[in-house]
Design a protein around this motif. Structure first.
Motif, PDB file in Angstrom:
ATOM      1  N   GLN A 189       9.883 114.635  -3.485  1.00  0.00           N
ATOM      2  CA  GLN A 189       9.688 115.505  -2.449  1.00  0.00           C
ATOM      3  C   GLN A 189      10.658 116.801  -2.234  1.00  0.00           C
ATOM      4  OE1 GLN A 189       9.353 115.812   2.286  1.00  0.00           O
ATOM      5  NE2 GLN A 189       8.032 114.351   1.751  1.00  0.00           N
ATOM      6  N   ARG A 220       9.108 127.795   5.502  1.00  0.00           N
ATOM      7  CA  ARG A 220       9.555 128.003   6.918  1.00  0.00           C
ATOM      8  C   ARG A 220       9.206 129.215   7.703  1.00  0.00           C
ATOM      9  NH1 ARG A 220      14.691 124.085   7.291  1.00  0.00           N
ATOM     10  NH2 ARG A 220      13.428 122.305   7.283  1.00  0.00           N
ATOM     11  N   PRO A 270       2.337 122.922  10.821  1.00  0.00           N
ATOM     12  CA  PRO A 270       1.446 124.005  11.600  1.00  0.00           C
ATOM     13  C   PRO A 270       2.030 124.098  12.915  1.00  0.00           C
ATOM     14  CG  PRO A 270       0.020 122.056  11.507  1.00  0.00           C
ATOM     15  CD  PRO A 270       1.296 121.858  10.505  1.00  0.00           C
ATOM     16  N   ASN A 279      -4.972 125.188   7.498  1.00  0.00           N
ATOM     17  CA  ASN A 279      -4.042 124.380   6.259  1.00  0.00           C
ATOM     18  C   ASN A 279      -5.046 123.381   5.713  1.00  0.00           C
ATOM     19  OD1 ASN A 279      -2.260 126.022   7.259  1.00  0.00           O
ATOM     20  ND2 ASN A 279      -0.874 124.542   8.011  1.00  0.00           N
TER      21      ASN A 279
HETATM   22  N1  LIG Z   1      12.458 116.037   2.310  1.00  0.00           N
HETATM   23  C1  LIG Z   1      12.966 117.091   3.067  1.00  0.00           C
HETATM   24  O1  LIG Z   1      14.108 117.280   2.682  1.00  0.00           O
HETATM   25  C2  LIG Z   1      12.232 118.256   3.791  1.00  0.00           C
HETATM   26  C3  LIG Z   1      12.830 119.203   4.190  1.00  0.00           C
HETATM   27  C4  LIG Z   1      12.084 120.213   4.933  1.00  0.00           C
HETATM   28  C5  LIG Z   1      10.752 120.027   5.352  1.00  0.00           C
HETATM   29  N2  LIG Z   1      10.203 118.637   4.839  1.00  0.00           N
HETATM   30  C6  LIG Z   1       8.842 118.378   5.413  1.00  0.00           C
HETATM   31  O2  LIG Z   1       8.085 119.496   5.092  1.00  0.00           O
HETATM   32  C7  LIG Z   1       7.406 119.719   6.270  1.00  0.00           C
HETATM   33  C8  LIG Z   1       7.019 121.146   6.170  1.00  0.00           C
HETATM   34  O3  LIG Z   1       8.234 121.932   5.922  1.00  0.00           O
HETATM   35  P1  LIG Z   1       8.897 122.826   7.267  1.00  0.00           P
HETATM   36  O4  LIG Z   1       8.637 122.260   8.472  1.00  0.00           O
HETATM   37  O5  LIG Z   1      10.154 123.174   6.639  1.00  0.00           O
HETATM   38  O6  LIG Z   1       8.104 124.316   7.034  1.00  0.00           O
HETATM   39  P2  LIG Z   1       6.832 125.049   6.647  1.00  0.00           P
HETATM   40  O7  LIG Z   1       5.800 124.070   6.616  1.00  0.00           O
HETATM   41  O8  LIG Z   1       7.149 125.581   5.160  1.00  0.00           O
HETATM   42  O9  LIG Z   1       6.935 126.154   7.595  1.00  0.00           O
HETATM   43  C9  LIG Z   1       6.407 125.923   8.884  1.00  0.00           C
HETATM   44  C10 LIG Z   1       5.891 127.361   9.591  1.00  0.00           C
HETATM   45  O10 LIG Z   1       4.896 127.832   8.543  1.00  0.00           O
HETATM   46  C11 LIG Z   1       4.170 128.623   9.388  1.00  0.00           C
HETATM   47  N3  LIG Z   1       2.579 128.111   9.280  1.00  0.00           N
HETATM   48  C12 LIG Z   1       2.152 126.992   9.070  1.00  0.00           C
HETATM   49  N4  LIG Z   1       0.942 126.977   8.748  1.00  0.00           N
HETATM   50  C13 LIG Z   1       0.627 128.193   8.919  1.00  0.00           C
HETATM   51  C14 LIG Z   1      -0.730 129.048   8.850  1.00  0.00           C
HETATM   52  N5  LIG Z   1      -1.813 128.550   8.573  1.00  0.00           N
HETATM   53  N6  LIG Z   1      -0.751 130.330   9.083  1.00  0.00           N
HETATM   54  C15 LIG Z   1       0.612 131.129   9.241  1.00  0.00           C
HETATM   55  N7  LIG Z   1       1.618 130.581   9.336  1.00  0.00           N
HETATM   56  C16 LIG Z   1       1.761 128.978   9.138  1.00  0.00           C
HETATM   57  C17 LIG Z   1       4.513 128.230  11.027  1.00  0.00           C
HETATM   58  O11 LIG Z   1       5.090 129.244  11.422  1.00  0.00           O
HETATM   59  P3  LIG Z   1       4.607 130.212  12.571  1.00  0.00           P
HETATM   60  O12 LIG Z   1       5.228 129.059  13.709  1.00  0.00           O
HETATM   61  O13 LIG Z   1       5.270 131.446  12.625  1.00  0.00           O
HETATM   62  O14 LIG Z   1       3.133 130.375  12.996  1.00  0.00           O
HETATM   63  C18 LIG Z   1       5.366 127.309  10.887  1.00  0.00           C
HETATM   64  O15 LIG Z   1       6.578 127.116  11.880  1.00  0.00           O
HETATM   65  C19 LIG Z   1       8.367 119.339   7.313  1.00  0.00           C
HETATM   66  O16 LIG Z   1       7.758 119.516   8.653  1.00  0.00           O
HETATM   67  C20 LIG Z   1       8.830 118.026   6.836  1.00  0.00           C
HETATM   68  O17 LIG Z   1       7.877 116.957   7.083  1.00  0.00           O
HETATM   69  C21 LIG Z   1      11.135 117.519   4.227  1.00  0.00           C
END
Ligand SMILES: NC(=O)c1ccc[n+]([C@@H]2O[C@H](COP(=O)([O-])OP(=O)(O)OC[C@H]3O[C@@H](n4cnc5c(N)ncnc54)[C@H](OP(=O)(O)O)[C@@H]3O)[C@@H](O)[C@H]2O)c1
Length: 331
Positions: A189, A220, A270, A279
């Protein structure tokens, strides 16, 4: 309306749904509500981690849905992760057990080593997961991730973990792990989004039958904890909007479809119901080779999540990004 999310097979025959629900920052009653809503909408793959401090919320939402008879356990795919300060083989089983108790489930589908970098152990409480020296530097441990992996292999033998995998590993670290493992990782991942596409790592993983799960697939977008706003800019880019118009999709849906078409399993987080709905609604179209090439052009080699505060760690996986030599991730 989508009927169901397609799944891909791991090397061991277990299947993972092609889109997952990210849960970093999902907390409290609102969090439970959002997870239940996502299950109602059709999500079956949920990504959490001990470090997120929300396994209890995920577990509660899942158990409520199971109790309602809305889903069966075997239809769900739950991932959680071993935190960096629990890398010592003697801590692995206890750390896993704590996750299982938090989730209140009989087994997890996938247990990941959250990072290749071990940190000093100070206890299992959330406030003790990262410790710092007097200069404010994260305190590392010397545990070899291969030893951690061997302890994770034992968990598979208990039947309480179906598959094990890694996260934030680079190619040389994977190579080293593969050379000592008796159970290979089912997935790696890693960050993957149009701003940072990880093409070489994806190719390496495909060659070794390791799936790639794409975290931070939206880079993000708009969040202050992102080091790159490339993907955020794609959400308003007119060329991507033109693609969206062609397929009747939003820019975000084009981004997620792109990630699937280049061979990854995205796990977007989301912010609201509309995004949760959007999504998962990406399985009725596919981008052409020319459209994929157009999306490829957004890659600027910059991570949204560079984990800079670990950059002094012996096993920091991203030195290759800056051209510094990588020691192979080992001792
Ligand atoms: N293994 C690891 O080290 C690691 C590291 C990071 C993340 N993760 C996992 O990966 C997941 C996802 O990554 P992430 O939380 O870092 O960020 P992400 O999913 O890349 O970004 C989240 C942001 O994307 C926007 N978004 C989501 N769906 C959207 C849509 N349909 N339209 C417009 N904007 C949208 C939202 O922003 P707005 O608030 O502006 O709408 C939300 O705050 C995490 O929650 C976690 O479970 C794992």
């Amino acid at each position: 309306m989508w009927a169901s999310v397609p799944r891909v097979k791991f090397f061991n025959g277990y299947e993972i749904p092609l889109i997952g629900l990210g849960t970093y920052l999902t907390k409290g009653e609102e969090g439970v509500k959002s997870i239940k809503e996502a299950i109602d909408i059709g999500y079956r793959h949920i990504d959490t981690a001990y470090r997120y401090g929300n396994e209890a919320e995920i577990g509660r939402a899942v158990r409520d849905k199971l109790a309602e008879g809305f889903v069966r356990r075997e239809d769900l795919f739950i991932t959680t992760k071993l935190w960096n300060s629990f890398h010592s083989p003697e801590h692995v089983e206890q750390a896993f057990h704590r996750s299982l108790v938090n989730l209140s489930l009989d087994y997890v589908d996938l247990y990941l080593m959250h990072m290749p970098m071990g940190l000093q152990f100070r206890g299992f409480q959330q406030e003790n997961l990262i410790s710092y020296d007097s200069a404010g530097k994260v305190l590392c441990s010397e545990v070899d991730f291969c030893d951690t992996w061997k302890a994770m292999e034992q968990l598979v033998r208990t039947g309480k973990v179906r598959s094990i995998g890694v996260s934030n590993f680079n190619c040389s670290q994977l190579e080293r792990l593969l050379s000592v493992s008796s159970i290979q990782p089912a997935t790696n991942q890693v960050e993957c989004n149009p701003g940072f596409t990880q093409k070489a790592l994806i190719e390496f993983c495909q060659k070794h039958n390791i799936t790639v799960t794409a975290f931070s697939p939206m880079g993000r977008a708009n969040r202050s904890d992102s080091s790159s706003q490339v993907t955020a800019s794609i959400l308003t880019d007119p060329n991507v909007t033109a693609l969206g118009t062609k397929y009747g999709k939003s820019n975000a849906q084009i981004v997620l479809r792109y990630l699937i078409d280049i061979g990854t399993i995205p796990i977007p987080k989301p912010s609201n119901r509309a995004e949760t709905l959007e999504n998962i609604d990406i399985f009725d179209f596919r981008l052409t080779a020319a459209e994929l090439a157009l999306m490829d052009r957004f890659d600027n080699g910059k991570r949204a999540v560079p984990l800079k505060y670990y950059s002094h760690h012996r096993d920091y996986p991203f030195r290759e990004d800056t051209g510094e030599t990588d020691d192979g991730g080992g001792k």
